[in-house]
Design a protein around this motif. Structure first.
Motif, PDB file in Angstrom:
ATOM      1  N   ILE A  48      15.152  73.831  24.854  1.00  0.00           N
ATOM      2  CA  ILE A  48      14.225  72.243  24.443  1.00  0.00           C
ATOM      3  C   ILE A  48      13.928  73.436  22.834  1.00  0.00           C
ATOM      4  O   ILE A  48      13.170  73.138  21.555  1.00  0.00           O
ATOM      5  N   SER A  49      13.377  74.435  23.873  1.00  0.00           N
ATOM      6  CA  SER A  49      12.646  75.326  22.515  1.00  0.00           C
ATOM      7  C   SER A  49      13.359  76.366  21.841  1.00  0.00           C
ATOM      8  O   SER A  49      13.018  76.153  20.716  1.00  0.00           O
ATOM      9  N   GLY A  50      14.019  76.234  22.301  1.00  0.00           N
ATOM     10  CA  GLY A  50      15.656  76.573  20.989  1.00  0.00           C
ATOM     11  C   GLY A  50      16.276  75.280  20.123  1.00  0.00           C
ATOM     12  O   GLY A  50      16.142  76.054  18.683  1.00  0.00           O
ATOM     13  N   VAL A  51      15.869  74.436  20.495  1.00  0.00           N
ATOM     14  CA  VAL A  51      15.538  73.662  19.066  1.00  0.00           C
ATOM     15  C   VAL A  51      14.652  73.005  18.842  1.00  0.00           C
ATOM     16  O   VAL A  51      14.757  72.909  17.313  1.00  0.00           O
ATOM     17  N   VAL A  52      13.271  72.932  19.472  1.00  0.00           N
ATOM     18  CA  VAL A  52      11.941  73.673  18.397  1.00  0.00           C
ATOM     19  C   VAL A  52      12.159  73.923  17.141  1.00  0.00           C
ATOM     20  O   VAL A  52      11.897  74.366  16.371  1.00  0.00           O
ATOM     21  N   LEU A  53      12.169  75.418  17.433  1.00  0.00           N
ATOM     22  CA  LEU A  53      12.156  77.065  16.802  1.00  0.00           C
ATOM     23  C   LEU A  53      13.425  76.638  15.907  1.00  0.00           C
ATOM     24  O   LEU A  53      12.719  76.603  14.818  1.00  0.00           O
ATOM     25  N   GLY A  54      14.262  75.824  16.254  1.00  0.00           N
ATOM     26  CA  GLY A  54      15.954  75.668  14.930  1.00  0.00           C
ATOM     27  C   GLY A  54      14.731  74.916  13.929  1.00  0.00           C
ATOM     28  O   GLY A  54      14.913  74.557  12.995  1.00  0.00           O
ATOM     29  N   LEU A  55      14.279  73.995  14.897  1.00  0.00           N
ATOM     30  CA  LEU A  55      13.808  72.519  13.536  1.00  0.00           C
ATOM     31  C   LEU A  55      12.340  73.777  13.039  1.00  0.00           C
ATOM     32  O   LEU A  55      12.678  72.821  11.766  1.00  0.00           O
ATOM     33  N   PHE A  56      11.809  74.692  13.282  1.00  0.00           N
ATOM     34  CA  PHE A  56      10.709  74.528  12.388  1.00  0.00           C
ATOM     35  C   PHE A  56      11.157  75.777  11.421  1.00  0.00           C
ATOM     36  O   PHE A  56      10.610  75.901  10.572  1.00  0.00           O
ATOM     37  N   ALA A  57      12.316  76.397  11.771  1.00  0.00           N
ATOM     38  CA  ALA A  57      13.165  77.057  10.509  1.00  0.00           C
ATOM     39  C   ALA A  57      13.620  75.377   9.600  1.00  0.00           C
ATOM     40  O   ALA A  57      13.366  76.321   7.898  1.00  0.00           O
ATOM     41  N   ILE A  58      14.174  74.550   9.871  1.00  0.00           N
ATOM     42  CA  ILE A  58      14.706  74.473   8.762  1.00  0.00           C
ATOM     43  C   ILE A  58      13.550  73.692   8.475  1.00  0.00           C
ATOM     44  O   ILE A  58      13.742  73.379   6.828  1.00  0.00           O
ATOM     45  N   GLY A  59      12.022  73.678   8.453  1.00  0.00           N
ATOM     46  CA  GLY A  59      11.256  72.757   8.428  1.00  0.00           C
ATOM     47  C   GLY A  59      10.549  74.132   7.108  1.00  0.00           C
ATOM     48  O   GLY A  59      10.470  73.397   5.861  1.00  0.00           O
ATOM     49  N   SER A  60      10.948  75.391   7.514  1.00  0.00           N
ATOM     50  CA  SER A  60      10.365  76.120   6.524  1.00  0.00           C
ATOM     51  C   SER A  60      11.230  77.008   5.476  1.00  0.00           C
ATOM     52  O   SER A  60      11.038  77.166   4.038  1.00  0.00           O
ATOM     53  N   GLY A  61      12.640  76.244   5.273  1.00  0.00           N
ATOM     54  CA  GLY A  61      14.044  76.280   4.569  1.00  0.00           C
ATOM     55  C   GLY A  61      13.398  75.386   3.580  1.00  0.00           C
ATOM     56  O   GLY A  61      13.900  75.768   1.959  1.00  0.00           O
ATOM     57  N   VAL A  62      13.186  74.175   3.817  1.00  0.00           N
ATOM     58  CA  VAL A  62      13.138  73.105   3.026  1.00  0.00           C
ATOM     59  C   VAL A  62      11.487  73.378   2.340  1.00  0.00           C
ATOM     60  O   VAL A  62      11.632  72.864   1.113  1.00  0.00           O
ATOM     61  N   LEU A  63      10.156  74.197   3.309  1.00  0.00           N
ATOM     62  CA  LEU A  63       9.287  74.213   2.535  1.00  0.00           C
ATOM     63  C   LEU A  63      10.008  74.841   0.894  1.00  0.00           C
ATOM     64  O   LEU A  63       9.302  74.967   0.095  1.00  0.00           O
ATOM     65  N   VAL A  64      10.285  76.473   1.446  1.00  0.00           N
ATOM     66  CA  VAL A  64      10.657  77.533   0.413  1.00  0.00           C
ATOM     67  C   VAL A  64      11.267  77.082  -0.730  1.00  0.00           C
ATOM     68  O   VAL A  64      11.276  76.845  -1.645  1.00  0.00           O
ATOM     69  N   TYR A  65      12.584  75.610  -0.802  1.00  0.00           N
ATOM     70  CA  TYR A  65      13.578  75.475  -1.390  1.00  0.00           C
ATOM     71  C   TYR A  65      12.610  74.309  -2.428  1.00  0.00           C
ATOM     72  O   TYR A  65      12.527  74.444  -3.422  1.00  0.00           O
ATOM     73  N   VAL A  66      11.230  73.550  -1.670  1.00  0.00           N
ATOM     74  CA  VAL A  66      10.280  72.526  -2.695  1.00  0.00           C
ATOM     75  C   VAL A  66       9.262  73.346  -3.542  1.00  0.00           C
ATOM     76  O   VAL A  66       9.468  73.550  -4.162  1.00  0.00           O
ATOM     77  N   ARG A  67       9.486  74.126  -2.878  1.00  0.00           N
ATOM     78  CA  ARG A  67       7.872  75.498  -3.196  1.00  0.00           C
ATOM     79  C   ARG A  67       7.786  76.466  -3.341  1.00  0.00           C
ATOM     80  O   ARG A  67       7.215  77.958  -2.810  1.00  0.00           O
ATOM     81  N   PRO A  68       9.197  76.696  -4.317  1.00  0.00           N
ATOM     82  CA  PRO A  68       9.609  78.130  -4.665  1.00  0.00           C
ATOM     83  C   PRO A  68       8.344  79.313  -5.248  1.00  0.00           C
ATOM     84  O   PRO A  68       8.265  80.347  -5.191  1.00  0.00           O
ATOM     85  N   GLU A  69       7.001  78.042  -5.843  1.00  0.00           N
ATOM     86  CA  GLU A  69       6.477  79.245  -6.895  1.00  0.00           C
ATOM     87  C   GLU A  69       5.998  79.756  -5.716  1.00  0.00           C
ATOM     88  O   GLU A  69       4.141  80.732  -5.947  1.00  0.00           O
ATOM     89  N   LYS A  70       5.449  79.097  -3.981  1.00  0.00           N
ATOM     90  CA  LYS A  70       4.767  80.106  -3.259  1.00  0.00           C
ATOM     91  C   LYS A  70       4.844  80.881  -2.801  1.00  0.00           C
ATOM     92  O   LYS A  70       4.230  81.571  -1.990  1.00  0.00           O
TER      93      LYS A  70
END
Length: 101
Positions: A48-70
């Protein structure tokens, strides 16, 4: 026209876009691998913690893609090594997903 000023058409992907892509692949790998583990063990805490960690990695990847200026130096063109790294990681990701499933 001077040949030194003429440039061929090239694909320019931002550094942050490739970094976000790599984070999303890492997150997907964590989610798939640990979801299979959770289903096999009926809900282990590590799975379960691995799934949560994966979801956070996906979220951070999307955030980096959407807001590259940050991202520091995120809007500049990606260097060649990131293209190579993305290709190698994509192939490794596909093999690992096929192996897990």
């Amino acid at each position: 026209m001077n040949s030194s000023t003429v440039r061929g058409a090239s694909i320019s992907i931002q550094r942050a876009t490739l970094q976000g892509y790599l984070l999303i692949l890492l997150g997907l790998l964590f989610v798939v691998e640990n979801a299979v583990s959770v289903l096999a063990t009926k809900g282990s805490l590590t799975g379960i913690s691995g799934v949560v960690l994966g979801l956070f990695a996906i979220g951070s990847g999307v955030l980096v893609y959407v807001r590259p200026e940050k991202v520091s130096r995120g809007t500049e063109p990606a260097p060649t090594y990131l293209y190579v790294l993305a290709g190698v990681v994509t192939i490794a990701f596909l093999f690992s997903i096929i192996y897990v499933l």
